[in-house]
Design an enzyme around this catalytic site. Structure first.
Site, PDB file in Angstrom:
ATOM      1  CB  THR A 185       4.999   0.880  -2.012  1.00  0.00           C
ATOM      2  OG1 THR A 185       4.847   2.039  -1.190  1.00  0.00           O
ATOM      3  CG2 THR A 185       6.397   0.348  -1.857  1.00  0.00           C
ATOM      4  CD  GLU A 329       8.634  -1.884   0.039  1.00  0.00           C
ATOM      5  OE1 GLU A 329       8.180  -2.740  -0.749  1.00  0.00           O
ATOM      6  OE2 GLU A 329       7.905  -1.177   0.756  1.00  0.00           O
ATOM      7  CE  LYS A 437      -1.593  -8.971  15.760  1.00  0.00           C
ATOM      8  NZ  LYS A 437      -0.762  -7.820  15.713  1.00  0.00           N
ATOM      9  CD1 TRP A 442      -1.707 -12.971  16.340  1.00  0.00           C
ATOM     10  CD2 TRP A 442      -0.039 -13.164  14.861  1.00  0.00           C
ATOM     11  NE1 TRP A 442      -0.782 -12.000  16.631  1.00  0.00           N
ATOM     12  CE2 TRP A 442       0.259 -12.099  15.737  1.00  0.00           C
ATOM     13  CE3 TRP A 442       0.875 -13.462  13.853  1.00  0.00           C
ATOM     14  CZ2 TRP A 442       1.432 -11.343  15.636  1.00  0.00           C
ATOM     15  CZ3 TRP A 442       2.032 -12.717  13.742  1.00  0.00           C
ATOM     16  CH2 TRP A 442       2.307 -11.661  14.623  1.00  0.00           C
TER      17      TRP A 442
HETATM   18  P1  ADP Z   1       2.172  -3.173  -3.460  1.00  0.00           P
HETATM   19  O1  ADP Z   1       2.612  -1.871  -4.012  1.00  0.00           O
HETATM   20  O2  ADP Z   1       0.789  -3.589  -3.833  1.00  0.00           O
HETATM   21  O3  ADP Z   1       2.467  -3.376  -2.002  1.00  0.00           O
HETATM   22  P2  ADP Z   1       4.124  -5.183  -4.006  1.00  0.00           P
HETATM   23  O4  ADP Z   1       4.230  -5.976  -5.248  1.00  0.00           O
HETATM   24  O5  ADP Z   1       5.352  -4.557  -3.478  1.00  0.00           O
HETATM   25  O6  ADP Z   1       3.054  -4.146  -4.323  1.00  0.00           O
HETATM   26  O7  ADP Z   1       3.419  -6.045  -2.901  1.00  0.00           O
HETATM   27  C1  ADP Z   1       4.156  -6.893  -2.099  1.00  0.00           C
HETATM   28  C2  ADP Z   1       3.242  -7.702  -1.231  1.00  0.00           C
HETATM   29  O8  ADP Z   1       2.397  -8.543  -2.024  1.00  0.00           O
HETATM   30  C3  ADP Z   1       3.980  -8.664  -0.353  1.00  0.00           C
HETATM   31  O9  ADP Z   1       4.499  -8.025   0.793  1.00  0.00           O
HETATM   32  C4  ADP Z   1       2.898  -9.681  -0.036  1.00  0.00           C
HETATM   33  O10 ADP Z   1       2.024  -9.222   0.981  1.00  0.00           O
HETATM   34  C5  ADP Z   1       2.112  -9.743  -1.316  1.00  0.00           C
HETATM   35  N1  ADP Z   1       2.546 -10.894  -2.116  1.00  0.00           N
HETATM   36  C6  ADP Z   1       3.426 -10.905  -3.134  1.00  0.00           C
HETATM   37  N2  ADP Z   1       3.571 -12.145  -3.622  1.00  0.00           N
HETATM   38  C7  ADP Z   1       2.784 -12.963  -2.878  1.00  0.00           C
HETATM   39  C8  ADP Z   1       2.497 -14.365  -2.881  1.00  0.00           C
HETATM   40  N3  ADP Z   1       3.040 -15.196  -3.748  1.00  0.00           N
HETATM   41  N4  ADP Z   1       1.630 -14.829  -1.955  1.00  0.00           N
HETATM   42  C9  ADP Z   1       1.049 -13.997  -1.062  1.00  0.00           C
HETATM   43  N5  ADP Z   1       1.276 -12.675  -1.010  1.00  0.00           N
HETATM   44  C10 ADP Z   1       2.125 -12.157  -1.910  1.00  0.00           C
END
Ligand code: ADP
Length: 542
Positions: A185, A329, A437, A442
């Protein structure tokens, strides 16, 4: 009593074996790093993957060893991918857009023994090489004619390397729970974390992706994954497309609007997948030149929220959209938005409302929302809480990190905040660390950002919570204007007024020249929080 069915371990190389046997002449088309368009087939990819396995074995790579790839989406990358996994080694896809120090940290943490890379990244690796003691050799994905002079240890051109193998090699079977691939990640907070996929999780994830309400391509389709192999297995497409015999078009290093359009058009692509930034570039290119894509059926868009205006723009061109949510994940598919009862006949704004949600999960992903104490919250489409997930392709731990990441029901906290409605449609309202917050309630930063970008002068918007003596935090709207545009704080706030609850209105607007992004194209809020750490609201009297 046990069932009497065969033991048939779910192994990744079975996917490319199937593709070669049943869809052997199906094409894989690549815009190569060297420039020309290169055409190959699943049969050839399979045969050359066997040579990769043979060469890795001769280089001493064994079950469980890590081999890194730092490469664009190309057919060669796919060969390497299956060649590594076929011998039970672990294909570690490294994101080249990370900072060089992060790349070094990740390679050292994974203890990669071989690095297989594109020509593009040779200079970066040359600078890092003396910090990478575990790496024994570098394979450059090119032929002898294009191989540069390099100081990289035991460097060899890929074509020369596999040219020494005859492909007389067979992939064996091993436990389906064996690790197959890893992906870190991006670590926007703290060190990057290694997600370790298994053969079983990848195969099951491919079946989930093949679901018609998911990616759902067939042997009659052509898929162009703009999303890179190093971004959570190109959202599973490197497995799902060959498993279905879908023709693949690999865009290589060129991801600008004109280059992506050219491939979508000439290869008659029917499905494509990528992040919103890519689609923004494509739409701008198409609108500027009045272009159409009559063959394109579906644009899958995820990684960040898909703006409503973008959904509308594709629908207006007769192109379907599938807004997807997921994370590294989760392999990464979590949810996808498609119309289902009672919304099948939805039209106009009602249809956009459904398509703009992050959608519902396929079979194989379970989800719940909870409060901070872990108590389940109702699925009423209004109450928002921490989004937690469970399934056979969801992480249960990070590589070499000895701490429990699951709750008592075995669910993983995604770090996202969401609502879910009675039909199972999920809507992300924020990252839990970005939610504002205010006075115990929220406020969704994403909702405010989506609204602000609708203002005609705004190119990009980010909202962060800033300390407020009375409310703890209040939203600060940070705006980057489109080139040549001017506007005022008052004008933007007036535009937002009435479209959201009064107490959600940003307390101030700050104008910046550029909004920083992470290596996966998301707004880098940590940098913005840092930049505005001494900012105080003008109205912040206690
Ligand atoms: P990184 O390594 O940048 O965290 P990821 O692809 O694993 O890469 O990121 C996942 C996160 O991206 C999600 O937990 C969410 O916050 C955001 N995300 C993914 N798809 C969407 C979506 N369609 N709308 C809003 N947020 C998204």
């Amino acid at each position: 009593m046990l069932g009497l069915m065969q033991d048939w371990p779910l192994l990744c190389h079975r996917i490319i074996e199937h593709a070669a046997t049943i869809h052997g002449s199906q094409e894989v088309v690549t815009r190569s790093v060297e420039g020309p368009i290169v055409r190959t087939t699943y049969r050839q990819i399979h045969d050359r993957a066997l040579k990769v396995s043979q060469k890795l074995t001769r280089d001493g790579i064994k079950l469980g060893d890590r081999v890194a790839t730092i490469a664009w989406n190309t057919a060669r990358h796919l060969e390497v991918w299956y060649g590594i996994m076929g011998i039970g080694a672990i294909c570690h896809t490294v994101n080249p857009r990370l900072f060089p120090e992060q790349i070094a940290w990740i390679i050292n943490h994974a203890q990669d023994r071989i690095v297989i890379t594109d020509l593009t990244f040779v200079p970066i690796l040359e600078k890092l090489a003396d910090k990478l003691p575990s790496v024994e050799r570098y394979v450059v994905l090119t032929d002898a004619a294009h191989m540069p002079q390099t100081t990289l240890k035991n460097a060899v051109a890929y074509e020369s390397w596999i040219g020494e193998a005859d492909g007389d090699f067979t992939w064996g079977t091993f436990d389906e729970n064996t690790a197959a691939a890893m992906c870190y990640t991006s670590g926007t907070t703290g060190d990057p974390k290694g997600v370790l996929y298994s053969h079983r999780s990848n195969v099951l994830h491919a079946l989930m992706a093949n679901n018609r309400d998911s990616l759902g391509t067939s042997a009659a389709d052509t898929m162009l994954p703009v999303v890179p192999l190093f971004h959570a297995n190109s959202w599973g497409i490197a497995f799902s497309a060959p498993s279905m015999g879908t023709k693949l078009v690999m865009p290589g290093p060129k991801l600008d609007g004109a280059s992506v359009y050219e491939l979508l058009d000439t290869e008659k692509v029917t499905y494509t997948a990528g992040v919103p930034t890519v689609w923004l570039m494509l739409l701008q290119h198409m609108q500027a030149h009045n272009l159409k894509l009559p063959h394109l059926k579906m644009v899958v868009c995820g990684g960040s929220a898909m703006p409503r205006s973008m959904i509308q723009a594709f629908l207006d061109m007769g192109i379907g959209v599938r807004h997807a949510w997921g994370m590294t994940e989760m392999s990464p598919i979590g949810t996808l938005a498609t119309l289902k009862p009672p919304f099948l006949d939805a039209a106009g704004d009602a249809k956009l409302d459904v398509l703009q949600t992050q959608g519902f999960p396929p079979f194989g992903v379970e989800m719940k929302i909870t409060d901070d104490a872990g108590a389940k919250l109702p699925w009423d489409g209004k109450t928002f809480g921490r989004l937690k997930v469970s399934g056979p392709a969801v992480s249960k731990a990070y590589f070499k990190v000895d701490s429990n990441i699951l709750d008592e029901e075995g669910f993983f906290d995604t770090g996202d905040v969401a609502t879910v409605d009675e039909h199972g449609f999920m809507r992300i309202t924020d990252r839990s660390k970005d939610v504002i917050k205010s006075g115990g309630e929220w406020i969704s930063s994403i909702d405010l950002e989506n609204l602000a970008v609708g203002h005609p002068a705004v190119a990009e918007a980010a909202v962060i919570g800033v300390y407020h003596p009375k409310w703890d935090e209040r939203p600060l709207l940070i705006v980057q204007l489109k080139p040549g545009q001017t506007t005022t704080r008052e004008d933007i706030l007036k535009y937002m007024e009435g479209k959201i609850a009064k107490w959600w209105m940003p307390d101030d607007v700050a104008f910046v020249d550029g909004i920083p992004h992470t290596a996966t194209g998301k707004i880098l809020k940590t940098a913005l929080r840092d930049q505005f750490k001494s900012y105080r609201f003008p109205n912040a009297a206690a």
